[in-house]
Design a protein around this motif. Structure first.
Motif, PDB file in Angstrom:
ATOM      1  N   GLU A  47       5.568  -6.124   4.485  1.00  0.00           N
ATOM      2  CA  GLU A  47       6.702  -7.019   4.697  1.00  0.00           C
ATOM      3  C   GLU A  47       7.218  -6.945   6.128  1.00  0.00           C
ATOM      4  O   GLU A  47       7.563  -7.965   6.729  1.00  0.00           O
ATOM      5  N   THR A  48       7.261  -5.741   6.696  1.00  0.00           N
ATOM      6  CA  THR A  48       7.804  -5.572   8.053  1.00  0.00           C
ATOM      7  C   THR A  48       6.936  -6.250   9.099  1.00  0.00           C
ATOM      8  O   THR A  48       7.444  -6.877  10.035  1.00  0.00           O
ATOM      9  N   PHE A  49       5.614  -6.159   8.934  1.00  0.00           N
ATOM     10  CA  PHE A  49       4.706  -6.702   9.939  1.00  0.00           C
ATOM     11  C   PHE A  49       4.004  -7.975   9.472  1.00  0.00           C
ATOM     12  O   PHE A  49       3.093  -8.446  10.143  1.00  0.00           O
ATOM     13  N   ASN A  50       4.445  -8.492   8.317  1.00  0.00           N
ATOM     14  CA  ASN A  50       3.892  -9.744   7.786  1.00  0.00           C
ATOM     15  C   ASN A  50       2.375  -9.699   7.740  1.00  0.00           C
ATOM     16  O   ASN A  50       1.675 -10.599   8.207  1.00  0.00           O
ATOM     17  N   LYS A  51       1.857  -8.621   7.160  1.00  0.00           N
ATOM     18  CA  LYS A  51       0.402  -8.411   7.117  1.00  0.00           C
ATOM     19  C   LYS A  51      -0.210  -9.077   5.882  1.00  0.00           C
ATOM     20  O   LYS A  51       0.287  -8.904   4.770  1.00  0.00           O
ATOM     21  N   PRO A  52      -1.295  -9.840   6.058  1.00  0.00           N
ATOM     22  CA  PRO A  52      -1.993 -10.410   4.900  1.00  0.00           C
ATOM     23  C   PRO A  52      -2.910  -9.371   4.257  1.00  0.00           C
ATOM     24  O   PRO A  52      -3.333  -8.409   4.902  1.00  0.00           O
ATOM     25  N   GLY A  53      -3.211  -9.534   2.983  1.00  0.00           N
ATOM     26  CA  GLY A  53      -4.163  -8.641   2.327  1.00  0.00           C
ATOM     27  C   GLY A  53      -3.617  -7.242   2.142  1.00  0.00           C
ATOM     28  O   GLY A  53      -2.416  -6.992   2.183  1.00  0.00           O
ATOM     29  N   ASN A  54      -4.537  -6.310   1.943  1.00  0.00           N
ATOM     30  CA  ASN A  54      -4.162  -4.921   1.701  1.00  0.00           C
ATOM     31  C   ASN A  54      -3.732  -4.223   2.983  1.00  0.00           C
ATOM     32  O   ASN A  54      -4.226  -4.526   4.074  1.00  0.00           O
ATOM     33  N   VAL A  55      -2.833  -3.266   2.853  1.00  0.00           N
ATOM     34  CA  VAL A  55      -2.328  -2.475   3.977  1.00  0.00           C
ATOM     35  C   VAL A  55      -2.794  -1.038   3.800  1.00  0.00           C
ATOM     36  O   VAL A  55      -2.693  -0.474   2.710  1.00  0.00           O
ATOM     37  N   TYR A  56      -3.317  -0.432   4.871  1.00  0.00           N
ATOM     38  CA  TYR A  56      -3.759   0.961   4.785  1.00  0.00           C
ATOM     39  C   TYR A  56      -2.564   1.900   4.973  1.00  0.00           C
ATOM     40  O   TYR A  56      -1.732   1.713   5.871  1.00  0.00           O
ATOM     41  N   LEU A  57      -2.504   2.917   4.132  1.00  0.00           N
ATOM     42  CA  LEU A  57      -1.540   3.994   4.287  1.00  0.00           C
ATOM     43  C   LEU A  57      -2.115   5.214   3.573  1.00  0.00           C
ATOM     44  O   LEU A  57      -2.494   5.130   2.397  1.00  0.00           O
ATOM     45  N   GLY A  58      -2.222   6.314   4.294  1.00  0.00           N
ATOM     46  CA  GLY A  58      -2.884   7.491   3.745  1.00  0.00           C
ATOM     47  C   GLY A  58      -1.917   8.602   3.370  1.00  0.00           C
ATOM     48  O   GLY A  58      -1.006   8.931   4.141  1.00  0.00           O
ATOM     49  N   LEU A  59      -2.117   9.187   2.195  1.00  0.00           N
ATOM     50  CA  LEU A  59      -1.330  10.329   1.740  1.00  0.00           C
ATOM     51  C   LEU A  59      -2.001  11.610   2.242  1.00  0.00           C
ATOM     52  O   LEU A  59      -3.158  11.868   1.910  1.00  0.00           O
ATOM     53  N   VAL A  60      -1.308  12.402   3.050  1.00  0.00           N
ATOM     54  CA  VAL A  60      -1.920  13.591   3.652  1.00  0.00           C
ATOM     55  C   VAL A  60      -1.326  14.903   3.139  1.00  0.00           C
ATOM     56  O   VAL A  60      -1.848  15.979   3.418  1.00  0.00           O
ATOM     57  N   HIS A  61      -0.226  14.822   2.410  1.00  0.00           N
ATOM     58  CA  HIS A  61       0.357  16.006   1.763  1.00  0.00           C
ATOM     59  C   HIS A  61       1.248  15.520   0.630  1.00  0.00           C
ATOM     60  O   HIS A  61       1.461  14.314   0.471  1.00  0.00           O
ATOM     61  N   ARG A  62       1.754  16.436  -0.167  1.00  0.00           N
ATOM     62  CA  ARG A  62       2.545  16.061  -1.335  1.00  0.00           C
ATOM     63  C   ARG A  62       3.879  16.794  -1.363  1.00  0.00           C
ATOM     64  O   ARG A  62       4.056  17.808  -0.687  1.00  0.00           O
ATOM     65  N   LEU A  63       4.778  16.258  -2.165  1.00  0.00           N
ATOM     66  CA  LEU A  63       6.074  16.874  -2.400  1.00  0.00           C
ATOM     67  C   LEU A  63       6.384  16.647  -3.877  1.00  0.00           C
ATOM     68  O   LEU A  63       6.269  15.525  -4.371  1.00  0.00           O
ATOM     69  N   ASP A  64       6.745  17.711  -4.588  1.00  0.00           N
ATOM     70  CA  ASP A  64       7.002  17.601  -6.024  1.00  0.00           C
ATOM     71  C   ASP A  64       7.978  16.468  -6.331  1.00  0.00           C
ATOM     72  O   ASP A  64       8.957  16.268  -5.590  1.00  0.00           O
ATOM     73  N   ARG A  65       7.739  15.779  -7.415  1.00  0.00           N
ATOM     74  CA  ARG A  65       8.592  14.654  -7.816  1.00  0.00           C
ATOM     75  C   ARG A  65      10.083  15.014  -7.834  1.00  0.00           C
ATOM     76  O   ARG A  65      10.899  14.270  -7.285  1.00  0.00           O
ATOM     77  N   PRO A  66      10.502  16.132  -8.450  1.00  0.00           N
ATOM     78  CA  PRO A  66      11.939  16.418  -8.516  1.00  0.00           C
ATOM     79  C   PRO A  66      12.532  17.021  -7.242  1.00  0.00           C
ATOM     80  O   PRO A  66      13.711  17.374  -7.222  1.00  0.00           O
ATOM     81  N   ALA A  67      11.740  17.123  -6.168  1.00  0.00           N
ATOM     82  CA  ALA A  67      12.233  17.627  -4.888  1.00  0.00           C
ATOM     83  C   ALA A  67      12.464  16.465  -3.922  1.00  0.00           C
ATOM     84  O   ALA A  67      11.893  15.390  -4.059  1.00  0.00           O
ATOM     85  N   SER A  68      13.299  16.705  -2.933  1.00  0.00           N
ATOM     86  CA  SER A  68      13.566  15.699  -1.898  1.00  0.00           C
ATOM     87  C   SER A  68      13.055  16.198  -0.556  1.00  0.00           C
ATOM     88  O   SER A  68      12.734  17.372  -0.398  1.00  0.00           O
ATOM     89  N   GLY A  69      13.003  15.274   0.418  1.00  0.00           N
ATOM     90  CA  GLY A  69      12.700  15.718   1.774  1.00  0.00           C
ATOM     91  C   GLY A  69      11.675  14.903   2.519  1.00  0.00           C
ATOM     92  O   GLY A  69      11.325  13.785   2.125  1.00  0.00           O
ATOM     93  N   ILE A  70      11.180  15.492   3.595  1.00  0.00           N
ATOM     94  CA  ILE A  70      10.311  14.808   4.550  1.00  0.00           C
ATOM     95  C   ILE A  70       8.909  14.639   3.983  1.00  0.00           C
ATOM     96  O   ILE A  70       8.292  15.598   3.521  1.00  0.00           O
ATOM     97  N   MET A  71       8.408  13.405   4.043  1.00  0.00           N
ATOM     98  CA  MET A  71       7.011  13.127   3.721  1.00  0.00           C
ATOM     99  C   MET A  71       6.392  12.323   4.851  1.00  0.00           C
ATOM    100  O   MET A  71       6.955  11.316   5.288  1.00  0.00           O
ATOM    101  N   VAL A  72       5.237  12.778   5.329  1.00  0.00           N
ATOM    102  CA  VAL A  72       4.520  12.134   6.424  1.00  0.00           C
ATOM    103  C   VAL A  72       3.329  11.369   5.858  1.00  0.00           C
ATOM    104  O   VAL A  72       2.519  11.934   5.116  1.00  0.00           O
ATOM    105  N   LEU A  73       3.205  10.097   6.220  1.00  0.00           N
ATOM    106  CA  LEU A  73       2.097   9.249   5.795  1.00  0.00           C
ATOM    107  C   LEU A  73       1.338   8.771   7.027  1.00  0.00           C
ATOM    108  O   LEU A  73       1.917   8.630   8.106  1.00  0.00           O
ATOM    109  N   ALA A  74       0.042   8.523   6.859  1.00  0.00           N
ATOM    110  CA  ALA A  74      -0.811   8.111   7.982  1.00  0.00           C
ATOM    111  C   ALA A  74      -1.057   6.610   7.929  1.00  0.00           C
ATOM    112  O   ALA A  74      -1.455   6.071   6.892  1.00  0.00           O
TER     113      ALA A  74
END
Length: 240
Positions: A47-74
């Protein structure tokens, strides 16, 4: 099911998308069909970059569902590969805040071996063939109402690691009913917040980091200690 989940973006460039994950939000989609960070991130970029089709975004680490905080995506496959390699080698500096039941003083370092047993994780002997090494250091920051605020420097990143290493020693996290906590936190989540992350930028090859204040669900718990820890000039307030 969470209502109207929000993606809180705290940093973005051509290679990284860094978010403040709310407690209760999944890191990636699972069989529940509940909202997750990865899907929300892809939608945000589309939505931000008005990209057609699929958008790449990679999960490189995890954070437990009931926890909050910083998550870094590629945002690129190259960034994902380099960041994944960093996490495998335990290069990133990861610091958490946790509120645990009981009285802890001073500081310490704990070494255990953990194994996943169904949906739970437990400590096993060093000689267990499936046990995985888990290491952390902790520092007590204050006590309030029968609980202790601890800062955790996570050296490895095993599933439920902080929760299990503290609970196995008689200090379960507030709200962690799975690991025998008796004290609730905010109804369904944990008093566990990933507040600091530093890693090597995947293309600039220089350190980059973020310090994020806990969400409003922490209420007045340890307000004085948190005020000392989060400098307004260097910390990111919880978005919203």
């Amino acid at each position: 099911m969470m209502n109207a989940p929000t993606l809180h973006v705290i940093y973005r460039d051509n290679h990284l998308l860094v978010t403040a994950k709310s407690a209760g939000l999944l890191a990636q989609a699972d069989e529940t069909g509940d909202p997750d960070i990865l899907t929300l991130g892809k939608r945000y970029l589309k939505e931000t970059f008005n990209k057609p089709g699929n958008v790449y975004l990679g999960l490189v680490h995890r954070l437990d569902r009931p926890a909050s905080g910083i998550m870094v995506l590629a945002r690129t496959s190259k960034a994902a590969a380099r960041l994944t390699d960093q996490f495998k080698k335990h290069r990133p500096i990861k610091k958490y805040l946790a509120i645990v039941e009981g009285a802890l003083e001073g500081n310490g370092a704990w070494e255990d071996h953990l194994i996943k047993d169904g949906r739970n994780v437990r400590v096993v002997s060093e000689t267990h063939p499936k046990g995985k090494h888990a290491s952390l250091a902790w520092r007590a920051l204050g006590r309030q109402g029968g609980a202790t605020l601890v800062e955790v420097d996570l050296h490895t990143g095993r599933p439920h690691q902080i929760r299990v290493q503290f609970a196995s020693r008689g200090y379960p996290l507030l709200g962690d009913l799975r690991y025998r906590a008796a004290t609730p936190f905010d109804g369904q989540n944990l008093a566990l917040h990933s507040y600091f992350m530093e890693l090597d930028h995947p293309t600039r090859r220089e350190p980059i980091g973020w310090r994020l204040e806990p969400p409003p669900s922490w209420g007045s718990w340890f307000a004085r200690e948190r005020a000392e820890l989060f400098d307004p000039d260097t910390s990111i307030p919880w978005p919203g």
